[in-house]
Scaffold this motif. Structure first.
Motif, PDB file in Angstrom:
ATOM      1  N   LYS A  90     -41.030  10.582 -15.027  1.00 13.38           N
ATOM      2  CA  LYS A  90     -39.703  10.742 -15.633  1.00 13.38           C
ATOM      3  C   LYS A  90     -39.047  12.030 -15.142  1.00 13.38           C
ATOM      4  N   LEU A  91     -39.830  13.100 -15.050  1.00 11.07           N
ATOM      5  CA  LEU A  91     -39.294  14.356 -14.540  1.00 11.07           C
ATOM      6  C   LEU A  91     -38.825  14.198 -13.091  1.00 11.07           C
ATOM      7  N   GLY A  92     -39.546  13.387 -12.327  1.00 14.71           N
ATOM      8  CA  GLY A  92     -39.141  13.125 -10.951  1.00 14.71           C
ATOM      9  C   GLY A  92     -37.799  12.411 -10.880  1.00 14.71           C
ATOM     10  N   PHE A  93     -37.594  11.438 -11.769  1.00 11.72           N
ATOM     11  CA  PHE A  93     -36.320  10.706 -11.803  1.00 11.72           C
ATOM     12  C   PHE A  93     -35.161  11.639 -12.187  1.00 11.72           C
ATOM     13  N   ILE A  94     -35.410  12.517 -13.160  1.00 10.13           N
ATOM     14  CA  ILE A  94     -34.363  13.458 -13.579  1.00 10.13           C
ATOM     15  C   ILE A  94     -34.007  14.395 -12.427  1.00 10.13           C
ATOM     16  N   ALA A  95     -35.026  14.838 -11.690  1.00 12.17           N
ATOM     17  CA  ALA A  95     -34.780  15.725 -10.550  1.00 12.17           C
ATOM     18  C   ALA A  95     -33.913  15.028  -9.498  1.00 12.17           C
ATOM     19  N   GLN A  96     -34.128  13.718  -9.314  1.00 10.67           N
ATOM     20  CA  GLN A  96     -33.295  12.964  -8.369  1.00 10.67           C
ATOM     21  C   GLN A  96     -31.841  12.960  -8.815  1.00 10.67           C
ATOM     22  N   GLU A  97     -31.610  12.760 -10.106  1.00  8.86           N
ATOM     23  CA  GLU A  97     -30.239  12.749 -10.632  1.00  8.86           C
ATOM     24  C   GLU A  97     -29.605  14.135 -10.509  1.00  8.86           C
ATOM     25  N   MET A  98     -30.384  15.169 -10.703  1.00  4.17           N
ATOM     26  CA  MET A  98     -29.870  16.518 -10.501  1.00  4.17           C
ATOM     27  C   MET A  98     -29.416  16.701  -9.056  1.00  4.17           C
ATOM     28  N   GLY A  99     -30.200  16.144  -8.146  1.00  5.27           N
ATOM     29  CA  GLY A  99     -29.847  16.243  -6.729  1.00  5.27           C
ATOM     30  C   GLY A  99     -28.531  15.551  -6.404  1.00  5.27           C
ATOM     31  N   ARG A 100     -28.264  14.417  -7.050  1.00  5.02           N
ATOM     32  CA  ARG A 100     -27.000  13.705  -6.819  1.00  5.02           C
ATOM     33  C   ARG A 100     -25.807  14.582  -7.187  1.00  5.02           C
ATOM     34  N   GLU A 101     -25.890  15.227  -8.342  1.00  6.82           N
ATOM     35  CA  GLU A 101     -24.771  16.056  -8.806  1.00  6.82           C
ATOM     36  C   GLU A 101     -24.589  17.287  -7.919  1.00  6.82           C
ATOM     37  N   ILE A 102     -25.688  17.878  -7.489  1.00  5.24           N
ATOM     38  CA  ILE A 102     -25.591  19.050  -6.613  1.00  5.24           C
ATOM     39  C   ILE A 102     -25.003  18.653  -5.258  1.00  5.24           C
ATOM     40  N   ASN A 103     -25.418  17.503  -4.725  1.00  4.00           N
ATOM     41  CA  ASN A 103     -24.884  17.038  -3.439  1.00  4.00           C
ATOM     42  C   ASN A 103     -23.388  16.743  -3.537  1.00  4.00           C
ATOM     43  N   THR A 104     -22.963  16.109  -4.642  1.00  6.78           N
ATOM     44  CA  THR A 104     -21.537  15.825  -4.828  1.00  6.78           C
ATOM     45  C   THR A 104     -20.737  17.112  -4.950  1.00  6.78           C
ATOM     46  N   THR A 105     -21.303  18.085  -5.665  1.00  7.97           N
ATOM     47  CA  THR A 105     -20.647  19.392  -5.782  1.00  7.97           C
ATOM     48  C   THR A 105     -20.478  20.017  -4.399  1.00  7.97           C
ATOM     49  N   GLY A 106     -21.516  19.894  -3.570  1.00  2.93           N
ATOM     50  CA  GLY A 106     -21.432  20.446  -2.220  1.00  2.93           C
ATOM     51  C   GLY A 106     -20.367  19.763  -1.373  1.00  2.93           C
ATOM     52  N   SER A 107     -20.252  18.431  -1.503  1.00  4.36           N
ATOM     53  CA  SER A 107     -19.250  17.701  -0.716  1.00  4.36           C
ATOM     54  C   SER A 107     -17.826  18.047  -1.149  1.00  4.36           C
ATOM     55  N   LYS A 108     -17.646  18.511  -2.385  1.00  2.67           N
ATOM     56  CA  LYS A 108     -16.321  18.878  -2.890  1.00  2.67           C
ATOM     57  C   LYS A 108     -16.023  20.364  -2.725  1.00  2.67           C
ATOM     58  N   SER A 109     -17.020  21.110  -2.279  1.00  2.00           N
ATOM     59  CA  SER A 109     -16.832  22.555  -2.127  1.00  2.00           C
ATOM     60  C   SER A 109     -16.169  22.835  -0.779  1.00  2.00           C
ATOM     61  N   ASN A 110     -14.957  23.347  -0.815  1.00  4.30           N
ATOM     62  CA  ASN A 110     -14.234  23.628   0.424  1.00  4.30           C
ATOM     63  C   ASN A 110     -14.100  25.130   0.658  1.00  4.30           C
ATOM     64  N   GLN A 111     -15.024  25.885   0.054  1.00  5.79           N
ATOM     65  CA  GLN A 111     -15.077  27.325   0.267  1.00  5.79           C
ATOM     66  C   GLN A 111     -16.496  27.711   0.675  1.00  5.79           C
ATOM     67  N   ALA A 112     -16.575  28.640   1.614  1.00  2.56           N
ATOM     68  CA  ALA A 112     -17.889  29.057   2.111  1.00  2.56           C
ATOM     69  C   ALA A 112     -18.754  29.617   0.992  1.00  2.56           C
ATOM     70  N   GLU A 113     -18.130  30.390   0.078  1.00  2.13           N
ATOM     71  CA  GLU A 113     -18.899  30.994  -1.014  1.00  2.13           C
ATOM     72  C   GLU A 113     -19.503  29.920  -1.914  1.00  2.13           C
ATOM     73  N   MET A 114     -18.727  28.878  -2.231  1.00  2.00           N
ATOM     74  CA  MET A 114     -19.231  27.797  -3.065  1.00  2.00           C
ATOM     75  C   MET A 114     -20.337  27.030  -2.349  1.00  2.00           C
ATOM     76  N   GLN A 115     -20.150  26.789  -1.056  1.00  4.47           N
ATOM     77  CA  GLN A 115     -21.158  26.048  -0.291  1.00  4.47           C
ATOM     78  C   GLN A 115     -22.466  26.819  -0.194  1.00  4.47           C
ATOM     79  N   ASN A 116     -22.373  28.142  -0.088  1.00  7.25           N
ATOM     80  CA  ASN A 116     -23.585  28.966  -0.056  1.00  7.25           C
ATOM     81  C   ASN A 116     -24.358  28.854  -1.370  1.00  7.25           C
TER      82      ASN A 116
END
Length: 292
Positions: free
Chosen positions: A246-272
Motif C-alpha cells: 500500500k505504501l508503494g502505491f501511495i508513493a506512485q501517486e505522489m510521483g504523479r503529482e510531482i511530475n505534473t507539478t514539474g511539467s507546469k513549472s516554467n521557472q528554473a527555480e521551481m524546476q530545481n
C-alpha cells in the motif's frame, strides 16, 4: 509500526547427546518465497514448519535451515562385532585351504574395512518429546527474526518520515515562485507585444488569454493532492506491518503529482525544487520495497 522484510534469527538447544540449530534469514520479495534445508530426522514435520514460518513472517524471500550437531565422542559409530567374527572365521578357513600366512598386524585393519562393519543399522525415529524441543527452538528463532524486522522497520519509518517532511517543505518552498510568476508571465507577454510595431490589441481579450494561460499552469490542485498523499502515507505507516504494498502505491501517486507539478513549472527555480522532490521520493521508493 511497520516491519522490514530484511531480518535474521537463530536459536539453538541441547537435547540428549545432540545440539539442534535453527537459522532463518529473509530479504524483500513480492510474496513469500520460502526455501528450506531440514535435517532428515525432522523432514516429516516440514509442512508444520512451513505453516509456522508463513504465520510469523507473511512475506519475503526466506531461507530456513534446521540441522543437528552430534557429540561423536558420546555416540560413536558402533562396531558390528558379530560380523567381524564371521569375516575372521572365513579368512581362517581360506588360510587353511589355500595355505597363505595371516599377518597379525594387518588382519584387524583389513577386517575393519570389510562391508558394514562400521555401518549403523538402527533407524532413528522422531519422538514427540524431541519434536516439542525442536518446535520450541523454531519458535525462538522466528521470534528473533521478527524482533530484527521490527528494529529494521523502526529505522525505515524514521527514514520515511524524514523524506516525507522534506517533500512537504520543498512543496512550500515553491509558493513564493508560484505567486511571482503570474506577474512575470504578464510582463513577458506585454513586453513582447510592445516590440511589435504598430500592433493593436484588445486589452480585455489579452487579460482573458492571460487568465486562461495562467490557469493551465496553476498547480494548486497538484499541491493539495500531494499534501493528501503525504498525510495518507503517514497514516498508513501508523497502521502497522503488512502495509508495504500500500505504501508503494501511495508513493506512485505522489510521483504523479510531482511530475505534473514539474511539467507546469516554467521557472528554473521551481524546476530545481521539483528535481529535489523527485530525489526524495526516489529514496522512498527504493526503501519501500523492504517494507512488509
Amino acid at each position: 509500526m511497520i516491519q522490514s522484510m530484511t531480518g535474521y534469527g537463530k536459536a539453538a538447544v541441547a537435547y540428549k547427546n545432540k545440539k539442534i540449530n535453527v537459522e532463518v534469514k529473509s530479504l524483500n520479495s513480492k510474496a513469500l518465497d520460502l526455501s528450506t534445508r531440514i535435517a532428515p530426522l525432522y523432514r516429516e514435520k516440514e509442512m508444520e514448519m512451513r505453516q509456522m514460518i508463513t504465520a510469523a513472517l507473511e512475506r519475503g524471500k526466506v531461507d530456513f535451515a534446521v540441522w543437528i550437531e552430534k557429540d561423536e565422542g558420546i555416540d560413536p559409530t558402533p562396531i558390528n562385532g558379530a560380523l567381524v567374527e564371521n569375516y575372521y572365521r572365513q579368512i581362517v578357513e581360506l588360510q587353511k585351504r589355500i595355505g597363505f600366512e595371516i599377518d597379525d598386524d594387518s588382519i584387524l585393519p583389513t577386517l575393519m574395512r570389510m562391508p558394514d562393519v562400521l555401518t549403523k543399522t538402527e533407524v532413528e525415529k522422531l519422538e514427540d518429546e524431541e519434536w516439542a524441543v525442536v518446535k520450541g527452538c523454531i519458535e525462538t528463532a522466528l521470534k528473533n527474526i521478527v524482533d530484527f524486522r521490527i528494529q529494521e522497520g523502526a529505522a525505515l519509518e524514521k527514514k520515511f518520515n524524514e523524506k516525507i517532511d522534506n517533500i512537504e517543505r520543498l512543496m512550500h518552498d515553491i509558493e513564493p515562485y508560484e505567486k511571482s510568476r503570474v506577474e512575470k508571465i504578464r510582463q513577458r507577454i506585454t513586453d513582447g507585444l510592445k516590440q511589435i510595431p504598430d500592433v493593436e490589441y484588445d486589452k480585455n481579450r489579452l487579460e482573458q488569454e492571460l487568465i486562461y494561460y495562467i490557469e493551465k499552469l496553476d498547480i494548486s490542485e497538484e499541491k493539495q493532492r500531494l499534501a493528501n498523499h503525504l498525510n495518507y502515507f503517514r497514516e498508513t505507516m501508523r497502521d502497522g506491518h503488512g502495509q508495504g504494498k500500500k505504501l508503494g502505491f501511495i508513493a506512485q501517486e505522489m510521483g504523479r503529482e510531482i511530475n505534473t507539478t514539474g511539467s507546469k513549472s516554467n521557472q528554473a527555480e521551481m524546476q530545481n525544487i521539483v528535481v529535489m522532490m523527485k530525489d526524495e521520493l526516489e529514496q522512498i521508493k527504493e526503501q519501500v520495497l523492504n517494507a512488509l
